[in-house]
Design a protein around this motif. Sequence first.
Motif, PDB file in Angstrom:
ATOM      1  N   SER A  39      61.709  47.046 -65.601  1.00 10.15           N
ATOM      2  CA  SER A  39      63.448  47.138 -65.143  1.00 10.15           C
ATOM      3  C   SER A  39      63.917  48.560 -65.384  1.00 10.15           C
ATOM      4  CB  SER A  39      64.064  45.993 -65.991  1.00 10.15           C
ATOM      5  OG  SER A  39      63.680  44.926 -65.515  1.00 10.15           O
ATOM      6  N   LEU A  40      63.319  49.101 -66.679  1.00  7.02           N
ATOM      7  CA  LEU A  40      63.833  50.334 -66.848  1.00  7.02           C
ATOM      8  C   LEU A  40      63.494  51.561 -65.646  1.00  7.02           C
ATOM      9  CD1 LEU A  40      63.257  50.641 -70.655  1.00  7.02           C
ATOM     10  CD2 LEU A  40      65.347  50.354 -69.598  1.00  7.02           C
ATOM     11  N   VAL A  41      62.374  51.428 -65.287  1.00  3.75           N
ATOM     12  CA  VAL A  41      61.785  52.096 -64.286  1.00  3.75           C
ATOM     13  C   VAL A  41      62.631  51.901 -62.793  1.00  3.75           C
ATOM     14  CG1 VAL A  41      59.853  52.483 -62.550  1.00  3.75           C
ATOM     15  CG2 VAL A  41      59.298  52.063 -65.044  1.00  3.75           C
ATOM     16  N   ALA A  42      63.021  50.583 -62.628  1.00  3.66           N
ATOM     17  CA  ALA A  42      63.841  50.485 -61.568  1.00  3.66           C
ATOM     18  C   ALA A  42      65.030  50.957 -61.684  1.00  3.66           C
ATOM     19  CB  ALA A  42      63.749  48.901 -61.235  1.00  3.66           C
ATOM     20  N   VAL A  43      65.737  50.940 -62.827  1.00  6.99           N
ATOM     21  CA  VAL A  43      66.890  51.531 -62.882  1.00  6.99           C
ATOM     22  C   VAL A  43      66.930  53.103 -63.020  1.00  6.99           C
ATOM     23  CG1 VAL A  43      68.602  51.954 -64.756  1.00  6.99           C
ATOM     24  CG2 VAL A  43      67.757  49.834 -64.590  1.00  6.99           C
ATOM     25  N   VAL A  44      65.837  53.634 -63.544  1.00  7.69           N
ATOM     26  CA  VAL A  44      65.674  55.278 -63.402  1.00  7.69           C
ATOM     27  C   VAL A  44      65.586  55.476 -61.684  1.00  7.69           C
ATOM     28  CG1 VAL A  44      64.057  57.277 -63.698  1.00  7.69           C
ATOM     29  CG2 VAL A  44      64.659  55.632 -65.645  1.00  7.69           C
ATOM     30  N   CYS A  45      64.613  54.875 -61.070  1.00  9.11           N
ATOM     31  CA  CYS A  45      64.402  54.868 -59.404  1.00  9.11           C
ATOM     32  C   CYS A  45      65.958  54.926 -58.897  1.00  9.11           C
ATOM     33  CB  CYS A  45      63.761  54.143 -59.158  1.00  9.11           C
ATOM     34  SG  CYS A  45      61.964  54.318 -59.513  1.00  9.11           S
ATOM     35  N   CYS A  46      66.822  53.913 -59.180  1.00  7.66           N
ATOM     36  CA  CYS A  46      68.137  53.856 -58.655  1.00  7.66           C
ATOM     37  C   CYS A  46      69.091  54.756 -58.879  1.00  7.66           C
ATOM     38  CB  CYS A  46      69.027  52.374 -59.380  1.00  7.66           C
ATOM     39  SG  CYS A  46      70.503  52.141 -58.649  1.00  7.66           S
ATOM     40  N   LEU A  47      68.952  55.333 -60.209  1.00  6.78           N
ATOM     41  CA  LEU A  47      69.701  56.500 -60.510  1.00  6.78           C
ATOM     42  C   LEU A  47      69.363  57.802 -59.754  1.00  6.78           C
ATOM     43  CD1 LEU A  47      70.093  56.123 -64.414  1.00  6.78           C
ATOM     44  CD2 LEU A  47      72.145  55.615 -62.663  1.00  6.78           C
ATOM     45  N   GLY A  48      67.988  58.020 -59.711  1.00  6.09           N
ATOM     46  CA  GLY A  48      67.538  59.045 -58.764  1.00  6.09           C
ATOM     47  C   GLY A  48      68.063  59.042 -57.269  1.00  6.09           C
ATOM     48  N   ILE A  49      68.072  57.775 -56.806  1.00  4.97           N
ATOM     49  CA  ILE A  49      68.476  57.626 -55.470  1.00  4.97           C
ATOM     50  C   ILE A  49      69.988  58.018 -55.420  1.00  4.97           C
ATOM     51  CG2 ILE A  49      68.967  55.775 -53.683  1.00  4.97           C
ATOM     52  CD1 ILE A  49      66.608  54.271 -54.460  1.00  4.97           C
ATOM     53  N   VAL A  62      60.360  50.713 -54.075  1.00  4.76           N
ATOM     54  CA  VAL A  62      59.311  50.002 -53.546  1.00  4.76           C
ATOM     55  C   VAL A  62      58.217  50.069 -54.604  1.00  4.76           C
ATOM     56  CG1 VAL A  62      57.453  49.870 -51.980  1.00  4.76           C
ATOM     57  CG2 VAL A  62      59.709  50.164 -51.233  1.00  4.76           C
ATOM     58  N   VAL A  63      58.093  51.246 -55.266  1.00  2.00           N
ATOM     59  CA  VAL A  63      57.196  51.416 -56.307  1.00  2.00           C
ATOM     60  C   VAL A  63      57.132  50.193 -57.381  1.00  2.00           C
ATOM     61  CG1 VAL A  63      56.250  53.025 -58.029  1.00  2.00           C
ATOM     62  CG2 VAL A  63      56.849  53.716 -55.791  1.00  2.00           C
ATOM     63  N   PRO A  64      58.500  50.008 -58.216  1.00  2.00           N
ATOM     64  CA  PRO A  64      58.381  49.079 -59.491  1.00  2.00           C
ATOM     65  C   PRO A  64      58.135  47.652 -58.688  1.00  2.00           C
ATOM     66  CG  PRO A  64      60.572  49.857 -59.015  1.00  2.00           C
ATOM     67  CD  PRO A  64      59.501  50.775 -58.103  1.00  2.00           C
ATOM     68  N   LEU A  65      58.571  47.334 -57.436  1.00  4.24           N
ATOM     69  CA  LEU A  65      58.578  46.121 -56.969  1.00  4.24           C
ATOM     70  C   LEU A  65      57.065  45.718 -56.462  1.00  4.24           C
ATOM     71  CD1 LEU A  65      60.447  44.058 -55.811  1.00  4.24           C
ATOM     72  CD2 LEU A  65      60.289  44.988 -53.438  1.00  4.24           C
ATOM     73  N   LEU A  66      56.274  46.642 -56.080  1.00  2.49           N
ATOM     74  CA  LEU A  66      54.671  46.547 -55.769  1.00  2.49           C
ATOM     75  C   LEU A  66      54.013  46.272 -57.229  1.00  2.49           C
ATOM     76  CD1 LEU A  66      53.948  48.774 -53.001  1.00  2.49           C
ATOM     77  CD2 LEU A  66      54.174  46.437 -52.731  1.00  2.49           C
ATOM     78  N   VAL A  67      54.143  46.993 -58.053  1.00  2.00           N
ATOM     79  CA  VAL A  67      53.733  47.060 -59.420  1.00  2.00           C
ATOM     80  C   VAL A  67      54.173  45.507 -59.935  1.00  2.00           C
ATOM     81  CG1 VAL A  67      53.705  47.942 -61.900  1.00  2.00           C
ATOM     82  CG2 VAL A  67      53.633  49.575 -59.866  1.00  2.00           C
ATOM     83  N   ARG A  75      57.119  32.980 -62.896  1.00  2.00           N
ATOM     84  CA  ARG A  75      58.466  32.594 -63.481  1.00  2.00           C
ATOM     85  C   ARG A  75      59.247  33.811 -63.417  1.00  2.00           C
ATOM     86  NH1 ARG A  75      56.951  28.447 -68.576  1.00  2.00           N
ATOM     87  NH2 ARG A  75      56.015  27.017 -67.282  1.00  2.00           N
ATOM     88  N   THR A  76      58.846  35.053 -63.769  1.00  2.00           N
ATOM     89  CA  THR A  76      59.824  36.267 -63.863  1.00  2.00           C
ATOM     90  C   THR A  76      59.729  37.216 -62.687  1.00  2.00           C
ATOM     91  OG1 THR A  76      57.892  37.488 -64.902  1.00  2.00           O
ATOM     92  CG2 THR A  76      59.190  36.513 -66.375  1.00  2.00           C
ATOM     93  N   LEU A  77      58.808  36.960 -61.703  1.00  2.00           N
ATOM     94  CA  LEU A  77      58.686  37.773 -60.745  1.00  2.00           C
ATOM     95  C   LEU A  77      60.090  37.598 -59.848  1.00  2.00           C
ATOM     96  CD1 LEU A  77      57.349  40.248 -59.047  1.00  2.00           C
ATOM     97  CD2 LEU A  77      55.660  38.497 -58.152  1.00  2.00           C
ATOM     98  N   PRO A  78      60.478  36.273 -59.444  1.00  2.00           N
ATOM     99  CA  PRO A  78      61.383  36.156 -58.681  1.00  2.00           C
ATOM    100  C   PRO A  78      62.898  36.833 -59.126  1.00  2.00           C
ATOM    101  CG  PRO A  78      60.290  34.176 -58.637  1.00  2.00           C
ATOM    102  CD  PRO A  78      59.884  35.301 -59.921  1.00  2.00           C
ATOM    103  N   TRP A  79      62.977  36.882 -60.350  1.00  2.00           N
ATOM    104  CA  TRP A  79      64.191  37.542 -60.810  1.00  2.00           C
ATOM    105  C   TRP A  79      64.242  38.880 -60.797  1.00  2.00           C
ATOM    106  CZ3 TRP A  79      68.208  33.817 -61.494  1.00  2.00           C
ATOM    107  CH2 TRP A  79      67.657  32.669 -61.885  1.00  2.00           C
TER     108      TRP A  79
END
Length: 370
Positions: A39-49, A62-67, A75-79
């Motif tokens: 989640s932190l990686v995804a937030v950093v990617c969002c700020l970079g975008i 796409v990177v955090p999504l694939l990882v 149980r946690t992946l859909p969220w």
Amino acid sequence: MSARTESSRVAAVGRSLRWGARVRTRGLDSQTGMLILLSLVAVVCCLGIVYLDRYSPVTLLVVPLLVASLLLGPRTLPWFVVFVLTLTVLAVVGRRMRDVDISPASVTGIAMVFLLGLVVLLMSFRRSRLGVAGLQGESMFVDLRDRILNQGGIPMLPRDWHVQSELRSAGGTLFAGDFVVASRPAADRLEVVVVDVSGKGEQAGTRALLLSGAFSGMLGALPPEAFLPAANEYLLRQDWEEGFATAVHLSVDLATGFFEIRTAGHPPAVWRAAGSGRWSVLGSEGPILGLIPGAEFAVATGVFSHGDAVLLYTDGMVEQPHRDIDLGIDRLVGEAESLLRGDFQDAAKRLVDALGSRNDDRAMIVVHRL
């Protein structure tokens, strides 16, 4: 039973329960920590975008999504997918608030992120039947594959006995509908079974995994004449739509060389008599496993002298489209006479390389008394 024994058993059960609770807690902590990190990686990617739009495309998410698709459980992946898609929308809104134009390439990137999110969601729903993450599920299948291969391993034998096995699956995968089970239930007895499960692909592979465990237990616990009837009844109880199998069972007295061979709808064993050097077919008949209740299986017997050998194989070795199986058996006998003349080194491998259909599973066992 003494009170001390009873108390020790209660203590052991308590330790097992506490250990199981620790394992579950560690698994939960691992998933939670991985979710927070991604989640932190995804937030950093969002700020970079948003703030580094010249260097950070929208597809960076796409990177955090694939990882996550590899490491997070169902149980946690859909969220997490919903979270990433929400960040994608926020990134686009943030760019617009900074008066950054949304190019056609960015629109395509956004569509790719949403499409990939949908694919990951579908994968997560399928994995929910298993209840583990992608890499964990793969490791479970690898463990099952290793177990079925280990059950086909030949036990230690006296010096004057040599057994070779070779198994090839259609398509080159390590999951096959053919499998081998070997056991040495007594010091002077060797039991070997070669089985061909009905069906193709993953369905045959999963049935082979189940049957290999069941047949392995029965092979070491039952007398030779009782194995195939027990295997037949076991398959009948499964009540599968395509739940039949063929098998050939060899039981050898390692001290005297006396052997018994029984088949269940399977190609017959091939025998080599060292005295004459001739190869011949050992006729033993029986119905396919899983079709007829109370089936009986004929037996072929003989005695291994020094230099004698027997071949056990599946129909992938002798069956070809538009060709009678008897012709395939004749060709197997001819190849054995040619390839194994005085030299049984790598016999099973050489026969599999020379014969059989590459579109079918193939198994070969060579039992040779030196």
